[in-house]
Design a protein around this motif. Structure first.
Motif, short mmCIF file in Angstrom:
data_model
loop_
_atom_site.label_atom_id
_atom_site.label_comp_id
_atom_site.label_asym_id
_atom_site.label_seq_id
_atom_site.Cartn_x
_atom_site.Cartn_y
_atom_site.Cartn_z
N ASP A 110 -34.51 -45.00 3.69
CA ASP A 110 -35.32 -43.89 3.22
C ASP A 110 -35.73 -43.07 4.44
O ASP A 110 -36.57 -43.50 5.23
CB ASP A 110 -36.55 -44.41 2.48
CG ASP A 110 -37.43 -43.31 1.92
OD1 ASP A 110 -37.15 -42.12 2.15
OD2 ASP A 110 -38.42 -43.64 1.25
N CYS B 245 -37.53 -40.63 4.70
CA CYS B 245 -38.91 -40.13 4.66
C CYS B 245 -39.94 -41.25 4.53
O CYS B 245 -41.12 -40.99 4.34
CB CYS B 245 -39.06 -39.16 3.49
SG CYS B 245 -37.84 -37.84 3.49
N TYR C 196 -43.33 -41.20 6.37
CA TYR C 196 -44.23 -40.07 6.13
C TYR C 196 -44.94 -40.24 4.79
O TYR C 196 -44.31 -40.51 3.77
CB TYR C 196 -43.45 -38.76 6.14
CG TYR C 196 -42.67 -38.57 7.42
CD1 TYR C 196 -43.32 -38.30 8.62
CD2 TYR C 196 -41.29 -38.72 7.45
CE1 TYR C 196 -42.62 -38.17 9.80
CE2 TYR C 196 -40.58 -38.57 8.62
CZ TYR C 196 -41.25 -38.30 9.80
OH TYR C 196 -40.56 -38.17 10.97
N ILE D 261 -48.82 -34.00 7.45
CA ILE D 261 -47.97 -34.21 6.28
C ILE D 261 -48.65 -33.59 5.07
O ILE D 261 -49.79 -33.92 4.75
CB ILE D 261 -47.71 -35.71 6.03
CG1 ILE D 261 -46.99 -36.34 7.22
CG2 ILE D 261 -46.91 -35.92 4.75
CD1 ILE D 261 -45.62 -35.79 7.49
N ASN E 184 -44.18 -30.31 2.65
CA ASN E 184 -43.18 -30.75 3.64
C ASN E 184 -42.65 -32.14 3.29
O ASN E 184 -41.49 -32.45 3.59
CB ASN E 184 -43.68 -30.64 5.08
CG ASN E 184 -44.79 -31.58 5.46
OD1 ASN E 184 -45.35 -32.30 4.64
ND2 ASN E 184 -45.16 -31.55 6.73
N LEU E 185 -43.43 -32.96 2.62
CA LEU E 185 -42.92 -34.25 2.17
C LEU E 185 -41.86 -34.05 1.08
O LEU E 185 -40.82 -34.72 1.09
CB LEU E 185 -44.06 -35.13 1.66
CG LEU E 185 -43.71 -36.57 1.31
CD1 LEU E 185 -43.07 -37.29 2.49
CD2 LEU E 185 -44.94 -37.32 0.85
N CYS F 298 -38.69 -33.01 2.82
CA CYS F 298 -38.04 -34.18 3.41
C CYS F 298 -37.25 -34.94 2.35
O CYS F 298 -36.08 -35.28 2.54
CB CYS F 298 -39.08 -35.08 4.06
SG CYS F 298 -38.38 -36.54 4.89
N ARG F 299 -37.88 -35.20 1.22
CA ARG F 299 -37.21 -35.94 0.14
C ARG F 299 -36.04 -35.17 -0.44
O ARG F 299 -35.03 -35.76 -0.82
CB ARG F 299 -38.24 -36.29 -0.94
CG ARG F 299 -39.22 -37.34 -0.45
CD ARG F 299 -40.22 -37.72 -1.50
NE ARG F 299 -41.11 -38.76 -0.99
CZ ARG F 299 -42.36 -38.89 -1.35
NH1 ARG F 299 -42.89 -38.08 -2.25
NH2 ARG F 299 -43.11 -39.85 -0.84
N ALA G 197 -33.09 -35.59 1.90
CA ALA G 197 -32.53 -36.93 1.73
C ALA G 197 -31.73 -37.04 0.44
O ALA G 197 -30.64 -37.61 0.41
CB ALA G 197 -33.64 -37.98 1.76
N LEU H 71 -32.18 -36.95 9.92
CA LEU H 71 -33.32 -36.06 9.76
C LEU H 71 -33.78 -35.53 11.12
O LEU H 71 -33.88 -36.28 12.08
CB LEU H 71 -34.46 -36.81 9.08
CG LEU H 71 -35.64 -36.01 8.60
CD1 LEU H 71 -35.23 -35.06 7.48
CD2 LEU H 71 -36.73 -36.94 8.10
N VAL I 89 -36.95 -33.69 12.92
CA VAL I 89 -38.37 -33.41 12.72
C VAL I 89 -38.81 -32.44 13.81
O VAL I 89 -38.73 -32.74 14.99
CB VAL I 89 -39.21 -34.70 12.79
CG1 VAL I 89 -40.68 -34.39 12.58
CG2 VAL I 89 -38.71 -35.71 11.78
N PHE J 212 -39.11 -30.25 8.52
CA PHE J 212 -37.94 -31.13 8.46
C PHE J 212 -36.68 -30.31 8.29
O PHE J 212 -36.66 -29.29 7.63
CB PHE J 212 -38.07 -32.11 7.28
CG PHE J 212 -39.27 -33.01 7.40
CD1 PHE J 212 -39.25 -34.10 8.25
CD2 PHE J 212 -40.40 -32.78 6.65
CE1 PHE J 212 -40.35 -34.94 8.36
CE2 PHE J 212 -41.52 -33.61 6.75
CZ PHE J 212 -41.48 -34.69 7.61
#
Length: 115
Positions: free
Chosen positions: A69, A71, A74, A81, A85-86, A89-90, A93, A100, A102, A110
């Motif tokens: 994973d 992310c 985070y 965070i 932005n989370l 990131c997901r 992915a 990734l 950063v 990301f």
């Protein structure tokens, strides 16, 4: 202590130790996170560490087979965070990113190095 009280305490202990507590100790945690529950007062508990497994259960298996994973480190509430932005990131992915990038800003940004 009555037999009923003793049996209820034993049941509570066994359900907690084996990951079947009413509240899942892995709720909100990632695969591989520690999930050892505190020993109930008055009980003698084994000194064994428990970890969240890929199926969401808490087990003594210290090397669960978790999907990578990108992310996982985070979480909302961490410095820099945000929900946005989370989610980014997901999304990276989920779209197949394996490397990734950063960008050190606040909030973090990301990007993907291999797409």
């Amino acid at each position: 202590m009555t037999i009923t009280t003793l049996l209820l305490a034993l049941l509570a202990f066994l359900s907690t130790v084996h990951g079947f507590a009413a509240e899942n100790p892995c709720a909100g945690k990632a695969c591989g996170d520690e999930c050892t529950q505190p020993c109930p007062p008055g009980m003698a508990c084994p000194a064994v560490m428990y970890y969240c497994q890929s199926d969401g259960m808490c087990s003594h298996n210290a090397a669960p087979e978790c999907e990578k994973d990108l992310c996982a480190q985070y979480h909302l509430g961490q410095s820099c965070i945000t929900a946005d932005n989370l989610a980014e990131c997901r999304k990276l992915a989920a779209n197949g990113c394996t490397e990734l990038v950063v960008k050190e800003s606040c909030p973090l940004q990301f990007d993907c190095d291999d797409m």
